[in-house]
Scaffold this motif. Structure first.
Motif, PDB file in Angstrom:
ATOM      1  N   GLY A  25       0.839  -1.189   0.000  1.00 30.69           N
ATOM      2  CA  GLY A  25       0.000   0.000   0.000  1.00 30.69           C
ATOM      3  C   GLY A  25       0.877   1.243   0.000  1.00 30.69           C
ATOM      4  O   GLY A  25       1.816   1.355   0.780  1.00 30.69           O
ATOM      5  N   VAL A  26       0.580   2.161  -0.886  1.00 28.36           N
ATOM      6  CA  VAL A  26       1.377   3.381  -0.994  1.00 28.36           C
ATOM      7  C   VAL A  26       0.446   4.575  -0.858  1.00 28.36           C
ATOM      8  O   VAL A  26      -0.560   4.664  -1.551  1.00 28.36           O
ATOM      9  CB  VAL A  26       2.107   3.450  -2.358  1.00 28.36           C
ATOM     10  CG1 VAL A  26       2.877   4.737  -2.493  1.00 28.36           C
ATOM     11  CG2 VAL A  26       3.006   2.260  -2.543  1.00 28.36           C
ATOM     12  N   LYS A  27       0.793   5.478   0.051  1.00 23.35           N
ATOM     13  CA  LYS A  27       0.019   6.708   0.186  1.00 23.35           C
ATOM     14  C   LYS A  27       0.615   7.758  -0.725  1.00 23.35           C
ATOM     15  O   LYS A  27       1.833   7.919  -0.787  1.00 23.35           O
ATOM     16  CB  LYS A  27       0.070   7.194   1.635  1.00 23.35           C
ATOM     17  CG  LYS A  27      -0.596   6.252   2.589  1.00 23.35           C
ATOM     18  CD  LYS A  27      -1.705   6.957   3.250  1.00 23.35           C
ATOM     19  CE  LYS A  27      -2.353   6.007   4.246  1.00 23.35           C
ATOM     20  NZ  LYS A  27      -3.680   6.388   4.528  1.00 23.35           N
ATOM     21  N   MET A  28      -0.238   8.488  -1.437  1.00 18.86           N
ATOM     22  CA  MET A  28       0.210   9.528  -2.369  1.00 18.86           C
ATOM     23  C   MET A  28      -0.635  10.768  -2.190  1.00 18.86           C
ATOM     24  O   MET A  28      -1.809  10.678  -1.854  1.00 18.86           O
ATOM     25  CB  MET A  28       0.048   9.065  -3.821  1.00 18.86           C
ATOM     26  CG  MET A  28       0.879   7.911  -4.237  1.00 18.86           C
ATOM     27  SD  MET A  28       0.564   7.603  -5.975  1.00 18.86           S
ATOM     28  CE  MET A  28       1.908   6.551  -6.349  1.00 18.86           C
ATOM     29  N   ALA A  29      -0.015  11.884  -2.498  1.00 16.44           N
ATOM     30  CA  ALA A  29      -0.776  13.130  -2.570  1.00 16.44           C
ATOM     31  C   ALA A  29      -1.607  13.083  -3.845  1.00 16.44           C
ATOM     32  O   ALA A  29      -1.332  12.302  -4.763  1.00 16.44           O
ATOM     33  CB  ALA A  29       0.172  14.327  -2.584  1.00 16.44           C
ATOM     34  N   ASP A  32       0.394  13.588  -7.092  1.00 11.04           N
ATOM     35  CA  ASP A  32       1.196  12.427  -7.468  1.00 11.04           C
ATOM     36  C   ASP A  32       0.330  11.308  -8.033  1.00 11.04           C
ATOM     37  O   ASP A  32       0.689  10.644  -9.005  1.00 11.04           O
ATOM     38  CB  ASP A  32       1.980  11.900  -6.261  1.00 11.04           C
ATOM     39  CG  ASP A  32       3.025  12.885  -5.780  1.00 11.04           C
ATOM     40  OD1 ASP A  32       3.481  13.710  -6.606  1.00 11.04           O
ATOM     41  OD2 ASP A  32       3.371  12.831  -4.589  1.00 11.04           O
ATOM     42  N   TYR A  33      -0.820  11.091  -7.429  1.00 10.21           N
ATOM     43  CA  TYR A  33      -1.728  10.041  -7.878  1.00 10.21           C
ATOM     44  C   TYR A  33      -2.210  10.316  -9.294  1.00 10.21           C
ATOM     45  O   TYR A  33      -2.193   9.427 -10.146  1.00 10.21           O
ATOM     46  CB  TYR A  33      -2.911   9.923  -6.914  1.00 10.21           C
ATOM     47  CG  TYR A  33      -3.926   8.900  -7.346  1.00 10.21           C
ATOM     48  CD1 TYR A  33      -3.623   7.541  -7.297  1.00 10.21           C
ATOM     49  CD2 TYR A  33      -5.172   9.288  -7.812  1.00 10.21           C
ATOM     50  CE1 TYR A  33      -4.550   6.592  -7.691  1.00 10.21           C
ATOM     51  CE2 TYR A  33      -6.106   8.346  -8.209  1.00 10.21           C
ATOM     52  CZ  TYR A  33      -5.791   7.001  -8.147  1.00 10.21           C
ATOM     53  OH  TYR A  33      -6.704   6.070  -8.548  1.00 10.21           O
TER      54      TYR A  33
END
Length: 117
Positions: A25-29, A32-33
């Motif tokens: 799982g990667v969190k992105m702004a 960025d997404y």
């Protein structure tokens, strides 16, 4: 009754190294997404595959656009025409096929300039 060697059909099983069994799982702004989605769309692949390619190679090679694939198809047809002209020149003499060869070469040169090669 030996059933172990029997081919059941279907797709062969993937080896352990080929299976995609790990999830991260990667969190992105938001910026960025959406950049990821845009670049994956331009490359013609899914966002997951885009990220895997970035990890493997450090870059992602874009697929051919519809326009470029049409140019490649035209080049294949022109190559076929050149082969026919070469056969004609070998069979009947080079003076008969000279003009046709010049026209074919000019068309190929024009198409290569469109592609950018």
């Amino acid at each position: 009754m030996e059933h172990k060697g029997r081919n059941k059909g279907g797709r062969p099983k993937k080896e352990t190294a080929e299976k995609l069994s790990y999830r991260i799982g990667v969190k992105m702004a938001a910026a960025d997404y959406f950049r990821l989605l845009t670049r994956a769309y331009e490359a013609g692949i899914s966002p997951s595959e885009y990220m895997r390619e970035c990890f493997r190679n450090g870059y992602v090679q874009e697929r051919l656009s519809k326009e470029h694939s049409d140019y490649v198809r035209q080049l294949c047809g022109m190559a076929n025409n050149l082969n026919q002209l070469a056969h004609k020149a070998n069979a009947g003499g080079f003076s008969e096929a000279r003009w046709d060869c010049k026209v074919a070469v000019a068309r190929i040169h024009e198409l290569l300039n469109k592609i950018g090669i």
